[in-house]
Write a protein that holds these residues in place. Sequence first.
Motif, mmCIF file in Angstrom:
data_model
loop_
_atom_site.group_PDB
_atom_site.id
_atom_site.type_symbol
_atom_site.label_atom_id
_atom_site.label_comp_id
_atom_site.label_asym_id
_atom_site.label_seq_id
_atom_site.Cartn_x
_atom_site.Cartn_y
_atom_site.Cartn_z
ATOM 1 N N MET A 27 38.625 -14.995 -12.196
ATOM 2 C CA MET A 27 37.974 -16.051 -12.970
ATOM 3 C C MET A 27 36.576 -15.641 -13.390
ATOM 4 N N GLU A 28 35.921 -14.849 -12.558
ATOM 5 C CA GLU A 28 34.586 -14.371 -12.913
ATOM 6 C C GLU A 28 34.661 -13.481 -14.165
ATOM 7 N N THR A 31 35.730 -15.463 -17.312
ATOM 8 C CA THR A 31 34.629 -16.262 -17.856
ATOM 9 C C THR A 31 33.657 -15.368 -18.622
ATOM 10 N N ARG A 32 33.394 -14.176 -18.069
ATOM 11 C CA ARG A 32 32.535 -13.234 -18.806
ATOM 12 C C ARG A 32 33.195 -12.804 -20.109
ATOM 13 N N LEU A 35 32.623 -15.666 -22.507
ATOM 14 C CA LEU A 35 31.244 -15.906 -22.933
ATOM 15 C C LEU A 35 30.666 -14.707 -23.692
ATOM 16 N N ALA A 97 43.133 -18.292 -14.535
ATOM 17 C CA ALA A 97 42.176 -17.267 -14.983
ATOM 18 C C ALA A 97 42.805 -16.432 -16.102
ATOM 19 N N VAL A 100 42.604 -18.203 -19.370
ATOM 20 C CA VAL A 100 41.261 -18.094 -19.958
ATOM 21 C C VAL A 100 41.110 -16.733 -20.650
ATOM 22 N N ARG A 118 28.852 -23.415 -24.832
ATOM 23 C CA ARG A 118 28.784 -22.277 -23.909
ATOM 24 C C ARG A 118 28.164 -22.634 -22.560
ATOM 25 N N PHE A 121 30.612 -24.004 -20.046
ATOM 26 C CA PHE A 121 31.555 -23.042 -19.469
ATOM 27 C C PHE A 121 30.864 -22.074 -18.517
ATOM 28 N N THR A 122 29.609 -21.772 -18.794
ATOM 29 C CA THR A 122 28.843 -20.961 -17.839
ATOM 30 C C THR A 122 28.800 -21.687 -16.497
ATOM 31 N N GLY A 125 32.438 -22.164 -14.924
ATOM 32 C CA GLY A 125 32.903 -20.872 -14.427
ATOM 33 C C GLY A 125 32.216 -20.524 -13.112
ATOM 34 N N TYR A 190 39.741 -24.765 -16.250
ATOM 35 C CA TYR A 190 38.707 -24.714 -15.209
ATOM 36 C C TYR A 190 38.836 -25.887 -14.242
#
Lengths: 223, 223
Positions: A27-28, A31-32, A35, A97, A100, A118, A121-122, A125, A190
Amino acid sequence: MREAYQVELEQLAQHLAAMSAQVAEAMELATRALLEVDLGLAEQVISDDAKVDDARAECEEQAYALLALQAPVATDLRTVLAAIHAAESLERMGDLALHVAKAARRRHPDPVLPEAVRPYFTEMGGAAVKLARQVEQVIQTKDVAAAKDLEAADDQVDDIHRHLFTVLMDREWPHGVAAAVDVTLLGRFYERYADHAVSVAKRMIFVVTGRMPGYGSDEDLTV
Amino acid sequence: MREAYQVELEQLAQHLAAMSAQVAEAMELATRALLEVDLGLAEQVISDDAKVDDARAECEEQAYALLALQAPVATDLRTVLAAIHAAESLERMGDLALHVAKAARRRHPDPVLPEAVRPYFTEMGGAAVKLARQVEQVIQTKDVAAAKDLEAADDQVDDIHRHLFTVLMDREWPHGVAAAVDVTLLGRFYERYADHAVSVAKRMIFVVTGRMPGYGSDEDLTV
């Protein structure tokens, strides 16, 4: 039998801790990818998902072996079944994940997210990944008090998710329907991930302590 | 032990059949509430959901008792665990029907669905309910051949779901962002419901035959 059971249960818990770390990482990175509009990261999450599926299958095999060889009863039996449910939820978190990452890939090289959403979601996440990492921590430290933060992190995701909807539903939303559809689904991914994380964490507290925490929503906790 | 196990397993299967009927009914009523803008039906689905949760808890208790008293191994053990997973998916299907009913209630007396997408939901609803009813039938008749239709019904839901997205993403979508958000989430609820139904049906085929059907997607079938 009791001692062998404890050793095998501890191994199973370690396996689930490793799986928690896998889905936190997934998920990390997803998310990156979302973004930073990074196709390489998205591809990595997508190809790594098979490892999460494998890890779940291994956890189940281990749990089945434990049931078949030790034939636990009462609390011991419930503990093993809680571990099986936890493995299922962890696999589902990996799938979310993956969703996403696939959204990030589908729109690449365009960003999926309008600039205005954004920050949501930051935050979502960050909170979602933190929840998954807390599961790992609960297992390693057996510090159940640390798990109290879980509810706060989940509430945070729910709050942001709700706020995101008011932004979407605003008559002034200028980003068009396609972006709204993407943002709606991503928000849901999420929110579901966080829900599963809380449910896994509570189950793991049960696995390491033999007692189910009573606080908060327990819709998923019929184990 | 083997005979007692068979009797108890059959009781558990009957319990799951009843649960399938419950969630089929829930989705049927929720879809009518959505299409007919009927608040009473929506309220009924919402208040009945607790019964599905109770039924799941009972199925799990029955499965736990079976594990504790019979200590099954090999295929017998996997069969009971497949039943536990099936109960979890059925509860989730009930939750998804609940989400549909809540969407209908939230917008009442306005319809949630723009006229143009109503046919998609009529079809998806029909296919989803049919899938849940097939689970019940597989258990009652043990006619596994009948279960081959499952894939077709699930493919149908996926096709409509995909088509719905092309309608949403069309630049000509005239119904605004709020309606698009509702339609997106509702489409997802039906798609998830159908996925769970297929996974439950396959697991129940395993429960009644001892063999897992190999056709189609098996992402949820690590039992």
